[in-house]
Write a protein that holds these residues in place. Sequence first.
Motif, short mmCIF file in Angstrom:
data_model
loop_
_atom_site.label_atom_id
_atom_site.label_comp_id
_atom_site.label_asym_id
_atom_site.label_seq_id
_atom_site.Cartn_x
_atom_site.Cartn_y
_atom_site.Cartn_z
N UNK A 1 0.81 -1.22 0.00
CA UNK A 1 0.00 0.00 0.00
C UNK A 1 0.84 1.27 0.00
N UNK A 2 2.09 1.19 0.42
CA UNK A 2 2.91 2.38 0.53
C UNK A 2 4.36 2.05 0.28
N UNK A 3 5.18 3.10 0.30
CA UNK A 3 6.62 2.93 0.14
C UNK A 3 7.11 3.30 -1.24
N UNK A 4 8.43 3.33 -1.37
CA UNK A 4 9.08 3.70 -2.63
C UNK A 4 10.51 3.22 -2.58
N UNK A 5 11.05 2.85 -3.72
CA UNK A 5 12.45 2.46 -3.76
C UNK A 5 13.38 3.58 -3.35
N UNK A 6 13.01 4.81 -3.65
CA UNK A 6 13.89 5.94 -3.34
C UNK A 6 13.91 6.28 -1.87
N UNK A 7 13.12 5.60 -1.05
CA UNK A 7 13.18 5.80 0.40
C UNK A 7 14.45 5.21 1.01
N UNK A 8 15.19 4.43 0.23
CA UNK A 8 16.31 3.67 0.77
C UNK A 8 17.61 4.09 0.10
N UNK A 9 18.49 4.72 0.90
CA UNK A 9 19.79 5.14 0.41
C UNK A 9 20.72 3.93 0.41
N UNK A 10 21.16 3.52 -0.78
CA UNK A 10 21.94 2.30 -0.92
C UNK A 10 23.44 2.56 -1.02
N UNK A 11 23.89 3.79 -0.72
CA UNK A 11 25.29 4.12 -0.88
C UNK A 11 26.22 3.22 -0.08
N UNK A 12 25.87 2.97 1.18
CA UNK A 12 26.76 2.17 2.02
C UNK A 12 26.81 0.72 1.55
N UNK A 13 25.65 0.13 1.24
CA UNK A 13 25.64 -1.22 0.72
C UNK A 13 26.49 -1.33 -0.54
N UNK A 14 26.35 -0.34 -1.41
CA UNK A 14 27.06 -0.38 -2.68
C UNK A 14 28.56 -0.26 -2.50
N UNK A 15 29.01 0.73 -1.71
CA UNK A 15 30.44 0.99 -1.57
C UNK A 15 31.11 -0.09 -0.73
N UNK A 16 30.57 -0.34 0.47
CA UNK A 16 31.21 -1.32 1.35
C UNK A 16 31.15 -2.72 0.75
N UNK A 17 30.04 -3.05 0.07
CA UNK A 17 29.89 -4.38 -0.49
C UNK A 17 30.34 -4.51 -1.92
N UNK A 18 30.83 -3.40 -2.54
CA UNK A 18 31.28 -3.41 -3.92
C UNK A 18 30.22 -4.05 -4.82
N UNK A 19 28.99 -3.49 -4.73
CA UNK A 19 27.85 -4.05 -5.45
C UNK A 19 27.09 -2.95 -6.16
N UNK A 20 26.40 -3.33 -7.23
CA UNK A 20 25.42 -2.45 -7.87
C UNK A 20 24.08 -2.71 -7.17
N UNK A 21 23.46 -1.65 -6.66
CA UNK A 21 22.19 -1.80 -5.93
C UNK A 21 21.09 -1.07 -6.69
N UNK A 22 19.99 -1.76 -6.91
CA UNK A 22 18.84 -1.21 -7.64
C UNK A 22 17.64 -1.21 -6.70
N UNK A 23 16.97 -0.08 -6.56
CA UNK A 23 15.75 0.00 -5.76
C UNK A 23 14.59 0.33 -6.69
N UNK A 24 13.42 -0.25 -6.45
CA UNK A 24 12.36 -0.31 -7.44
C UNK A 24 11.05 0.24 -6.88
N UNK A 25 10.33 1.00 -7.69
CA UNK A 25 8.93 1.35 -7.44
C UNK A 25 8.04 0.31 -8.14
N UNK A 26 6.91 -0.01 -7.54
CA UNK A 26 5.94 -0.89 -8.19
C UNK A 26 4.55 -0.47 -7.76
N UNK A 27 3.55 -0.76 -8.59
CA UNK A 27 2.19 -0.30 -8.33
C UNK A 27 1.64 -0.87 -7.02
N UNK A 28 0.81 -0.07 -6.35
CA UNK A 28 0.32 -0.37 -5.01
C UNK A 28 -1.21 -0.30 -4.96
N UNK A 29 -1.77 -0.95 -3.95
CA UNK A 29 -3.20 -0.83 -3.69
C UNK A 29 -4.04 -1.19 -4.89
N UNK A 30 -5.09 -0.41 -5.13
CA UNK A 30 -6.02 -0.70 -6.21
C UNK A 30 -5.35 -0.63 -7.57
#
Length: 559
Positions: A152-181
């Motif tokens: 019902x709520x939320x957004x991929x952009x609510x999550x700052x992935x900088x630390x996961x990406x840098x410390x883990x040497x990873x590409x991190x993708x956060x996603x929006x998807x349709x909610x509710x009705x």
Amino acid sequence: MSAPPLNPKAGLRAALLLLLCAVALVSITAAPAAGAGPGSPDSRRGDRTVVRTEQGLVRGLSHGSYTTFDGIPYAAPPTGPLRWRAPVPATAWQGVRDATRPAERCVQMPAPGASGVTGSEDCLYLDVTVPTAEPAAGKRPVMVWMHGGAFLGGSGSDYNAGRLSVQGDAVVVTVNYRLGIFGYFGHPGLGAAPPFGLADQQAALRWVRANAVRFGGDPRSVTLFGESAGALGICAHLTSPTAAGLFQRAVLQSGSCLTSFPRGALAPGTPAYEPFAPEAEVQMVGTRAARQLGCTEGGNEEVLACLRGRSTDRLATAQLMQSFNRPAFGNGLLPEAPARALASGRFHRLPVMLGTNHDEMRMFVGLSLAAFPIRTEGDYRARLTEAFGAAAPAVEARYRAADHPSPALAWAAVLTDRSFTCTTLAAGRTIAEHAPGLSLHGYEFDDPHAPVLAGLPANPDFPYGAAHGFEMPFLFTPFPTERPLDEAQRTLSDRMVAYWTAFARTGNPNSTDAPPWPALRMSSPHAPSVQSLAPEPGGIHPVDAYATHQCSFWDRLSR
């Protein structure tokens, strides 16, 4: 939680308000990263802030140690005639698309007292975070995050992935998807349509497969991870035939294929909750919604045309949004309920890490106490009776109010064990039975003094402990909490990031410099093989969560 009828009773209306608060708390926008550095002049002269995707060039934003590419479309806007249709690819563009700020979030469940709709139907975008440094070895693993928020709520952009990406040497993708009705509507005119929000997630994974290498990622090393509703979505993809090959590893945080709540879990009067619903049931609720919206003339095509002509505001009411937050099964994406598919062994064989927080339900119970207090043993007994009927005395004997600091905390312990910890361990046991050689690891986040998520009501008599969502600030920083992590918690955060990203790289969270994390051995359910994640010295070690959370009792009760 499950959808109430379109004309809910007073208890359900109050529960809805509590759910709205919970959704808001787990989908608060994290603070923007500081210290954005200048980019290089141009991609043709080594500018790493410009990347060519399949649809065209995008220019991101350098933050010194990492670069973000925000608001990249992975599908066409699901608006007008594309409302309630499976996602179609985004169209190509000319020139360089600005990717320095997130797109609008998908239309959200309106908060109590809100004057208008939050978000947009044009919301199928994702954000990519990439380390600035050269990769340690070859292509980087890719981690794709699915946010929570009860569908019902939320957004991929609510999550700052900088630390996961840098410390883990990873590409991190956060996603929006349709909610509710907009994401989970059903109607006879749509036939056996897929749950659109889950179809969006698979479309994002197809975009990742096509574009990962352009950001330095390995499209053959994709880890899908998510929390709460995000984890429920991952459970669906584990059992979805249309998700085959789209990801190679999975991390489920505070949600599994067996998650469920008894009657009255959120508040008195709320029905029992299963996260997935039969297609026919969703279509029936959709038919009622169409009548409420005045779309009744003609056949199914005319009704759908009428519904697609209704404004976003007409559809995005709290009542209608919450009526559609259970993905339907009985379609091509989900042929059967994920719990049944898991039990039958019909799931993708790939490494899985799954876990829960020690005090999951304290967040939900804490939100409900103002409206539905549990002050006395009588209050507690009434809640047990509604939830468990004839089995209530057995539950009360196992969870005596006198053995807990308060009746409210006893109730939270009952729900945590019954609905989260033991169902997650049961899901792990089912996976192990059907795929005994699979890499399978379990955890329990157990910081009793974890920072409280910003916005939760303060109650000195009701500590939140390691409640639902409280592990988020340990993986995504900065994150909105009432205080920052202390030194010991920052050390735990470092270790958790290392575990998560090691799993993304190898399918095993272990590394040479970390406390060993044993596999989730389920041949003997009492094996102390769940990794406790706590900040005190020695707090990272295997524990017997099965015994601690009374799972043998709940297993017997569920038979």
